[in-house]
Design an enzyme around this catalytic site. Structure first.
Site, PDB file in Angstrom:
ATOM      1  N   ASP A  66       0.865  -1.185   0.000  1.00  0.00           N
ATOM      2  CA  ASP A  66       0.000   0.000   0.000  1.00  0.00           C
ATOM      3  C   ASP A  66       0.900   1.233   0.000  1.00  0.00           C
ATOM      4  O   ASP A  66       1.833   1.304   0.815  1.00  0.00           O
ATOM      5  CB  ASP A  66      -0.891  -0.034   1.255  1.00  0.00           C
ATOM      6  CG  ASP A  66      -2.018   0.985   1.178  1.00  0.00           C
ATOM      7  OD1 ASP A  66      -1.738   2.164   0.871  1.00  0.00           O
ATOM      8  OD2 ASP A  66      -3.182   0.610   1.424  1.00  0.00           O
ATOM      9  N   ALA A 124      -0.425  10.835 -11.756  1.00  0.00           N
ATOM     10  CA  ALA A 124      -1.655  10.655 -12.540  1.00  0.00           C
ATOM     11  C   ALA A 124      -2.764  11.429 -11.837  1.00  0.00           C
ATOM     12  O   ALA A 124      -3.407  10.926 -10.923  1.00  0.00           O
ATOM     13  CB  ALA A 124      -2.004   9.174 -12.643  1.00  0.00           C
ATOM     14  N   TYR A 155     -11.931  11.797  -3.690  1.00  0.00           N
ATOM     15  CA  TYR A 155     -11.112  11.613  -4.897  1.00  0.00           C
ATOM     16  C   TYR A 155     -10.656  12.966  -5.446  1.00  0.00           C
ATOM     17  O   TYR A 155      -9.464  13.210  -5.617  1.00  0.00           O
ATOM     18  CB  TYR A 155     -11.937  10.862  -5.934  1.00  0.00           C
ATOM     19  CG  TYR A 155     -11.205  10.510  -7.215  1.00  0.00           C
ATOM     20  CD1 TYR A 155     -10.225   9.518  -7.235  1.00  0.00           C
ATOM     21  CD2 TYR A 155     -11.504  11.153  -8.416  1.00  0.00           C
ATOM     22  CE1 TYR A 155      -9.565   9.171  -8.415  1.00  0.00           C
ATOM     23  CE2 TYR A 155     -10.858  10.811  -9.596  1.00  0.00           C
ATOM     24  CZ  TYR A 155      -9.890   9.819  -9.589  1.00  0.00           C
ATOM     25  OH  TYR A 155      -9.243   9.485 -10.763  1.00  0.00           O
ATOM     26  N   LYS A 159      -6.898  14.307  -5.064  1.00  0.00           N
ATOM     27  CA  LYS A 159      -6.046  14.525  -6.246  1.00  0.00           C
ATOM     28  C   LYS A 159      -5.563  15.972  -6.320  1.00  0.00           C
ATOM     29  O   LYS A 159      -4.462  16.247  -6.792  1.00  0.00           O
ATOM     30  CB  LYS A 159      -6.833  14.165  -7.509  1.00  0.00           C
ATOM     31  CG  LYS A 159      -7.078  12.670  -7.688  1.00  0.00           C
ATOM     32  CD  LYS A 159      -5.808  11.951  -8.132  1.00  0.00           C
ATOM     33  CE  LYS A 159      -6.084  10.495  -8.490  1.00  0.00           C
ATOM     34  NZ  LYS A 159      -4.895   9.792  -8.978  1.00  0.00           N
TER      35      LYS A 159
HETATM   36  P1  NAD Z   1      -7.529   1.323 -11.427  1.00  0.00           P
HETATM   37  O1  NAD Z   1      -8.411   1.352 -10.243  1.00  0.00           O
HETATM   38  O2  NAD Z   1      -7.738   0.264 -12.458  1.00  0.00           O
HETATM   39  O3  NAD Z   1      -6.000   1.241 -10.994  1.00  0.00           O
HETATM   40  C1  NAD Z   1      -5.506   1.771  -9.799  1.00  0.00           C
HETATM   41  C2  NAD Z   1      -4.415   0.838  -9.290  1.00  0.00           C
HETATM   42  O4  NAD Z   1      -3.888   1.389  -8.079  1.00  0.00           O
HETATM   43  C3  NAD Z   1      -4.950  -0.551  -8.941  1.00  0.00           C
HETATM   44  O5  NAD Z   1      -4.078  -1.537  -9.405  1.00  0.00           O
HETATM   45  C4  NAD Z   1      -5.020  -0.542  -7.414  1.00  0.00           C
HETATM   46  O6  NAD Z   1      -4.911  -1.813  -6.849  1.00  0.00           O
HETATM   47  C5  NAD Z   1      -3.874   0.384  -7.083  1.00  0.00           C
HETATM   48  N1  NAD Z   1      -4.039   1.036  -5.787  1.00  0.00           N
HETATM   49  C6  NAD Z   1      -5.133   1.729  -5.346  1.00  0.00           C
HETATM   50  N2  NAD Z   1      -4.905   2.209  -4.112  1.00  0.00           N
HETATM   51  C7  NAD Z   1      -3.655   1.808  -3.768  1.00  0.00           C
HETATM   52  C8  NAD Z   1      -2.849   1.982  -2.615  1.00  0.00           C
HETATM   53  N3  NAD Z   1      -3.292   2.672  -1.550  1.00  0.00           N
HETATM   54  N4  NAD Z   1      -1.607   1.444  -2.598  1.00  0.00           N
HETATM   55  C9  NAD Z   1      -1.142   0.741  -3.663  1.00  0.00           C
HETATM   56  N5  NAD Z   1      -1.872   0.542  -4.791  1.00  0.00           N
HETATM   57  C10 NAD Z   1      -3.111   1.072  -4.826  1.00  0.00           C
HETATM   58  O7  NAD Z   1      -7.625   2.767 -12.091  1.00  0.00           O
HETATM   59  P2  NAD Z   1      -7.077   3.297 -13.485  1.00  0.00           P
HETATM   60  O8  NAD Z   1      -8.215   3.659 -14.338  1.00  0.00           O
HETATM   61  O9  NAD Z   1      -6.038   2.387 -14.005  1.00  0.00           O
HETATM   62  O10 NAD Z   1      -6.420   4.660 -13.015  1.00  0.00           O
HETATM   63  C11 NAD Z   1      -5.024   4.761 -12.784  1.00  0.00           C
HETATM   64  C12 NAD Z   1      -4.701   6.160 -12.312  1.00  0.00           C
HETATM   65  O11 NAD Z   1      -5.078   7.109 -13.304  1.00  0.00           O
HETATM   66  C13 NAD Z   1      -5.422   6.545 -11.015  1.00  0.00           C
HETATM   67  O12 NAD Z   1      -4.546   7.288 -10.197  1.00  0.00           O
HETATM   68  C14 NAD Z   1      -6.545   7.430 -11.497  1.00  0.00           C
HETATM   69  O13 NAD Z   1      -6.910   8.380 -10.539  1.00  0.00           O
HETATM   70  C15 NAD Z   1      -5.941   8.077 -12.744  1.00  0.00           C
HETATM   71  N6  NAD Z   1      -7.000   8.446 -13.680  1.00  0.00           N
HETATM   72  C16 NAD Z   1      -7.617   7.492 -14.427  1.00  0.00           C
HETATM   73  C17 NAD Z   1      -8.644   7.852 -15.279  1.00  0.00           C
HETATM   74  C18 NAD Z   1      -9.369   6.840 -16.140  1.00  0.00           C
HETATM   75  O14 NAD Z   1     -10.325   7.205 -16.821  1.00  0.00           O
HETATM   76  N7  NAD Z   1      -8.970   5.598 -16.170  1.00  0.00           N
HETATM   77  C19 NAD Z   1      -9.043   9.191 -15.365  1.00  0.00           C
HETATM   78  C20 NAD Z   1      -8.403  10.131 -14.568  1.00  0.00           C
HETATM   79  C21 NAD Z   1      -7.359   9.740 -13.733  1.00  0.00           C
END
Ligand code: NAD
Ligand code: UDP
Length: 346
Positions: A66, A124, A155, A159
């Site tokens: 984590d 990100a 969230y 962020k």
């Molecule tokens: P996702 O939920 O699929 O991936 C997030 C990953 O982070 C997961 O593997 C999860 O297990 C890990 N994680 C979460 N909390 C954690 C912690 N405390 N310690 C260690 N690992 C942890 O989401 P995603 O869509 O792949 O998004 C990835 C990043 O991009 C995120 O930070 C998200 O905020 C950002 N983002 C994504 C989008 C989108 O549309 N996909 C849009 C804006 C921002």
């Protein structure tokens, strides 16, 4: 020793959140380009399955952790991508306090690790920092319109705080920190039940279940295919000098939720119809990135139109989901979408 050739960057790269949807694609591309990748993840919303193809690669290592806990990695690290945070509203609201701590404590821990290792850092961030925007499209200098006490605040505000940590670390000269503001991204490796619109609609259509449109369906989003996003993230990490401000990464093509529902229905042979459900609190009414800064700084813009990206995504879900029931009949509602879609069912 990391091998180097024309395509190889040959760096040691830590990807926090590397077992998630976006992170797993990023890890694959980084390894393909000759980097040694350390994927650090708690598997909260991600899974080792997403990086199965990399598990036997000697340039890929997994660390289960984590990010809220202190980060101790032996050996050099050249770059850190911080993607660790649940991204779907359903996921990030399940444990809102942990979501906030993931962004604040987790980003702080990773920034300290970057400072110790002299690593370049990429955060990100998200279009959610603009909240329900009063300016459209959203440029990076817009400060946003966020409800700091609502259910999305864990969230959005987390962020925003993480961005502040990055820019304070940059100003202090501690870390070469960069911030990508990511707009809605979709593609293979989304969890079928993550609650996001693309995964919901595709899975519902493939299962002959009704597509759940929240509110009137006239709210808009701009959908970026995951390969485009990953290329933008890598370019932002590697550009020089540091841009000094956040950079929007997203596809400026803007669609209503109703249009997306119709597009999905046009691509899948299904008995699904559309049902309307209440709009979640604080759901932003519109969202479209201005990507002038990314174009100028990174020479980047998305290449995959929504219709093509959706077809790839549907094919992936078709292979990933358990056996589908056949569609007994076609029962669609509404007009054809106002989009340049191929109406060929996948
Ligand atoms: P996702 O939920 O699929 O991936 C997030 C990953 O982070 C997961 O593997 C999860 O297990 C890990 N994680 C979460 N909390 C954690 C912690 N405390 N310690 C260690 N690992 C942890 O989401 P995603 O869509 O792949 O998004 C990835 C990043 O991009 C995120 O930070 C998200 O905020 C950002 N983002 C994504 C989008 C989108 O549309 N996909 C849009 C804006 C921002
Ligand atoms: N949405 C919807 N039906 C669903 C899932 C989402 O109508 O089954 C809507 C949601 O209300 C929002 C948009 O689609 O207006 C995008 O939602 P998502 O959760 O994918 O992302 P975000 O709200 O974070 O942009």
């Amino acid at each position: 020793m990391v091998k180097r050739n024309r395509l190889n960057d040959g760096k040691v790269v830590l990807v926090a959140g590397g077992a998630g949807f976006v992170g797993s694609h990023l890890c694959s591309v980084l390894v393909d380009r000759g980097n040694r990748v350390i994927c650090l993840d708690s598997y909260l919303t991600g899974s080792p399955v997403n990086v199965n193809a990399l598990q036997s690669n000697p340039y890929f290592t997994m660390v289960e952790q984590d990010v809220c806990d202190e980060i101790q990695i032996d050996g050099p690290i050249d770059q850190i991508y911080n993607l660790a945070c649940p991204a779907s509203p359903k996921d990030y609201q399940a444990d809102p306090i942990h979501t906030m701590l993931t962004s604040v404590t987790g980003t702080g821990n990773l920034l300290r690790a970057a400072a110790r290792h002299g690593a370049t850092f990429l955060q990100a961030s998200t279009s959610e920092i603009y909240g329900d925007p009063e300016e459209h499209p959203q440029q990076e200098d817009y400060w946003g319109h966020v409800n700091c006490t609502g259910p999305r605040a864990c969230y959005d505000e987390g962020k925003r705080a993480a961005e502040a940590l990055c820019f304070d670390s940059l100003r202090a000269g501690n870390v070469d920190a960069r911030v990508a503001r990511i707009f809605n991204t979709y593609g293979p490796h989304m969890r079928p039940n993550d609650g996001r619109i693309v995964s919901n609609f595709v899975v519902q259509a493939l299962s002959n279940e009704p597509l759940t449109v929240y509110g009137s369906g006239e709210q808009t989003r701009s959908f970026c295919y995951v390969t485009d996003l990953v290329e933008g993230l890598i370019r932002l990490m590697n550009c020089g000098p540091n841009p000094g401000g956040a950079v929007n990464l997203g596809n400026p093509g803007e669609f209503t939720v109703n249009e997306l529902a119709e597009l999905v229905l046009s691509k899948i042979k299904t008995a699904s119809s559309i049902v309307y459900a209440p709009l979640p609190q604080d759901d932003p009414s519109r969202r479209r990135p201005d990507i002038s800064r990314a174009k100028a700084l990174l020479g980047w813009e998305p290449r995959v139109p929504l219709t093509d990206g959706l077809s790839h995504t549907i094919r992936w879900f078709q292979a990933a989901l358990p056996q589908r029931r056949p569609a007994p009949r076609r029962n669609r509602r509404g007009q054809q979408p106002q989009t340049s879609v191929s109406s060929q069912p996948v």
